[in-house]
Design a protein around this motif. Sequence first.
Motif, PDB file in Angstrom:
ATOM      1  N   ASP A  11       0.685  -1.313  -6.348  1.00  0.00           N
ATOM      2  CA  ASP A  11      -0.200  -0.731  -5.345  1.00  0.00           C
ATOM      3  C   ASP A  11       0.053  -1.334  -3.968  1.00  0.00           C
ATOM      4  O   ASP A  11       0.027  -0.641  -2.946  1.00  0.00           O
ATOM      5  CB  ASP A  11      -1.664  -0.944  -5.741  1.00  0.00           C
ATOM      6  CG  ASP A  11      -2.063  -0.118  -6.945  1.00  0.00           C
ATOM      7  OD1 ASP A  11      -1.607   1.030  -7.041  1.00  0.00           O
ATOM      8  OD2 ASP A  11      -2.814  -0.632  -7.797  1.00  0.00           O
ATOM      9  N   ARG A  12       0.295  -2.646  -3.928  1.00  0.00           N
ATOM     10  CA  ARG A  12       0.582  -3.297  -2.648  1.00  0.00           C
ATOM     11  C   ARG A  12       1.894  -2.782  -2.057  1.00  0.00           C
ATOM     12  O   ARG A  12       2.008  -2.568  -0.848  1.00  0.00           O
ATOM     13  CB  ARG A  12       0.630  -4.807  -2.833  1.00  0.00           C
ATOM     14  CG  ARG A  12      -0.696  -5.402  -3.281  1.00  0.00           C
ATOM     15  CD  ARG A  12      -0.587  -6.912  -3.411  1.00  0.00           C
ATOM     16  NE  ARG A  12      -1.806  -7.480  -3.960  1.00  0.00           N
ATOM     17  CZ  ARG A  12      -2.363  -8.594  -3.551  1.00  0.00           C
ATOM     18  NH1 ARG A  12      -1.808  -9.277  -2.565  1.00  0.00           N
ATOM     19  NH2 ARG A  12      -3.469  -9.055  -4.102  1.00  0.00           N
ATOM     20  N   ILE A  13       2.887  -2.594  -2.914  1.00  0.00           N
ATOM     21  CA  ILE A  13       4.178  -2.092  -2.446  1.00  0.00           C
ATOM     22  C   ILE A  13       4.027  -0.677  -1.894  1.00  0.00           C
ATOM     23  O   ILE A  13       4.627  -0.325  -0.877  1.00  0.00           O
ATOM     24  CB  ILE A  13       5.212  -2.124  -3.588  1.00  0.00           C
ATOM     25  CG1 ILE A  13       5.510  -3.571  -3.987  1.00  0.00           C
ATOM     26  CG2 ILE A  13       6.495  -1.407  -3.174  1.00  0.00           C
ATOM     27  CD1 ILE A  13       6.040  -4.434  -2.869  1.00  0.00           C
ATOM     28  N   VAL A  14       3.218   0.155  -2.559  1.00  0.00           N
ATOM     29  CA  VAL A  14       2.959   1.500  -2.044  1.00  0.00           C
ATOM     30  C   VAL A  14       2.358   1.420  -0.644  1.00  0.00           C
ATOM     31  O   VAL A  14       2.732   2.164   0.262  1.00  0.00           O
ATOM     32  CB  VAL A  14       2.030   2.278  -2.991  1.00  0.00           C
ATOM     33  CG1 VAL A  14       1.555   3.583  -2.342  1.00  0.00           C
ATOM     34  CG2 VAL A  14       2.754   2.595  -4.296  1.00  0.00           C
ATOM     35  N   GLY A  15       1.439   0.476  -0.448  1.00  0.00           N
ATOM     36  CA  GLY A  15       0.865   0.291   0.875  1.00  0.00           C
ATOM     37  C   GLY A  15       1.914  -0.055   1.911  1.00  0.00           C
ATOM     38  O   GLY A  15       1.896   0.460   3.037  1.00  0.00           O
ATOM     39  N   LEU A  16       2.834  -0.919   1.533  1.00  0.00           N
ATOM     40  CA  LEU A  16       3.943  -1.275   2.429  1.00  0.00           C
ATOM     41  C   LEU A  16       4.789  -0.060   2.770  1.00  0.00           C
ATOM     42  O   LEU A  16       5.172   0.164   3.917  1.00  0.00           O
ATOM     43  CB  LEU A  16       4.824  -2.322   1.745  1.00  0.00           C
ATOM     44  CG  LEU A  16       4.561  -3.795   2.010  1.00  0.00           C
ATOM     45  CD1 LEU A  16       5.392  -4.634   1.052  1.00  0.00           C
ATOM     46  CD2 LEU A  16       4.883  -4.154   3.435  1.00  0.00           C
ATOM     47  N   GLU A  17       5.125   0.711   1.756  1.00  0.00           N
ATOM     48  CA  GLU A  17       5.989   1.869   1.955  1.00  0.00           C
ATOM     49  C   GLU A  17       5.384   2.861   2.946  1.00  0.00           C
ATOM     50  O   GLU A  17       6.100   3.534   3.686  1.00  0.00           O
ATOM     51  CB  GLU A  17       6.233   2.574   0.612  1.00  0.00           C
ATOM     52  CG  GLU A  17       7.146   1.825  -0.347  1.00  0.00           C
ATOM     53  CD  GLU A  17       8.607   1.997  -0.009  1.00  0.00           C
ATOM     54  OE1 GLU A  17       8.916   2.563   1.059  1.00  0.00           O
ATOM     55  OE2 GLU A  17       9.446   1.560  -0.812  1.00  0.00           O
ATOM     56  N   LEU A  18       4.079   2.932   2.947  1.00  0.00           N
ATOM     57  CA  LEU A  18       3.399   3.876   3.834  1.00  0.00           C
ATOM     58  C   LEU A  18       3.231   3.348   5.250  1.00  0.00           C
ATOM     59  O   LEU A  18       2.812   4.075   6.141  1.00  0.00           O
ATOM     60  CB  LEU A  18       2.030   4.240   3.257  1.00  0.00           C
ATOM     61  CG  LEU A  18       2.057   5.055   1.964  1.00  0.00           C
ATOM     62  CD1 LEU A  18       0.647   5.290   1.453  1.00  0.00           C
ATOM     63  CD2 LEU A  18       2.757   6.397   2.187  1.00  0.00           C
ATOM     64  N   GLY A  19       3.530   2.075   5.456  1.00  0.00           N
ATOM     65  CA  GLY A  19       3.455   1.519   6.801  1.00  0.00           C
ATOM     66  C   GLY A  19       2.256   0.639   7.067  1.00  0.00           C
ATOM     67  O   GLY A  19       1.960   0.341   8.223  1.00  0.00           O
ATOM     68  N   ALA A  20       1.547   0.217   6.005  1.00  0.00           N
ATOM     69  CA  ALA A  20       0.419  -0.689   6.204  1.00  0.00           C
ATOM     70  C   ALA A  20       0.914  -2.057   6.658  1.00  0.00           C
ATOM     71  O   ALA A  20       2.050  -2.450   6.370  1.00  0.00           O
ATOM     72  CB  ALA A  20      -0.386  -0.832   4.913  1.00  0.00           C
TER      73      ALA A  20
END
Length: 241
Positions: free
Chosen positions: A90-99
């Motif tokens: 979930d954290r990696i998904v956040g990174l991928e989206l630009g968080a």
Amino acid sequence: MQISERTHHIALVEDDGALRTLLTRHLRQSGFPVRGYATAAEFKASAERFDLVVLDVMLPATSGLDLCRWLRQRSNVPVIFISARSSHTDRIVGLELGADDYLVKPVDPGELVARIRSVLRRSEDAGGADGGDYASVVRFDGWRMDRRRRELFAPEGSRVSISEAEFDLLNVFLDMPQRVIGRDTLLEHSRNRLTARDSGDRSVDVLVSRLRRKLGSIDGGRDLIRTVRGVGYVFTANVEA
């Protein structure tokens, strides 16, 4: 460096009314003007401009992830996710989206304030807010980056959307071109510490992957970041200030 004296306005998008009230009260007590929104639609309808957005992942109707995608198409405003989802994926998904950061619920209000201040401080540091002879415009392989305005332009002149975390990472590469840079160094100088406390952290690798895609997305673009297996990365282009 301390955060500048100007007021930083915060948006808080959180559907849990009790949590939104708690965090809003604490942010205001800490000196941050904050506007709360219960849904993505409310936030989108607002005409206000913010210096940072705190965004719940699990919003009704339009999710926080979709709202982050919408934001990234229009703005480089820093985004901090708050979520009950705590897995590494979930954290990696956040990174991928630009968080720019990811905080797991239950949220400690004091930690959220510290994260906000850290993100704002890194944003101003990277922007050269302290003046001096810090080169404002940097060119590499036909690209142009304005560090003070925090803007990136492709060789044909179009402005390329880039997140705050990606911008800071690129700044590190431009300061140390054609040198091997370890992951720890990149993590320390980039503003993104989403999973820094986890063993097997992949946050830097994900950021590099995102940056590579953007730098290679233009027709004729090439891979400017070379992986040195087991060590880190090398930015291969010549850099001119």
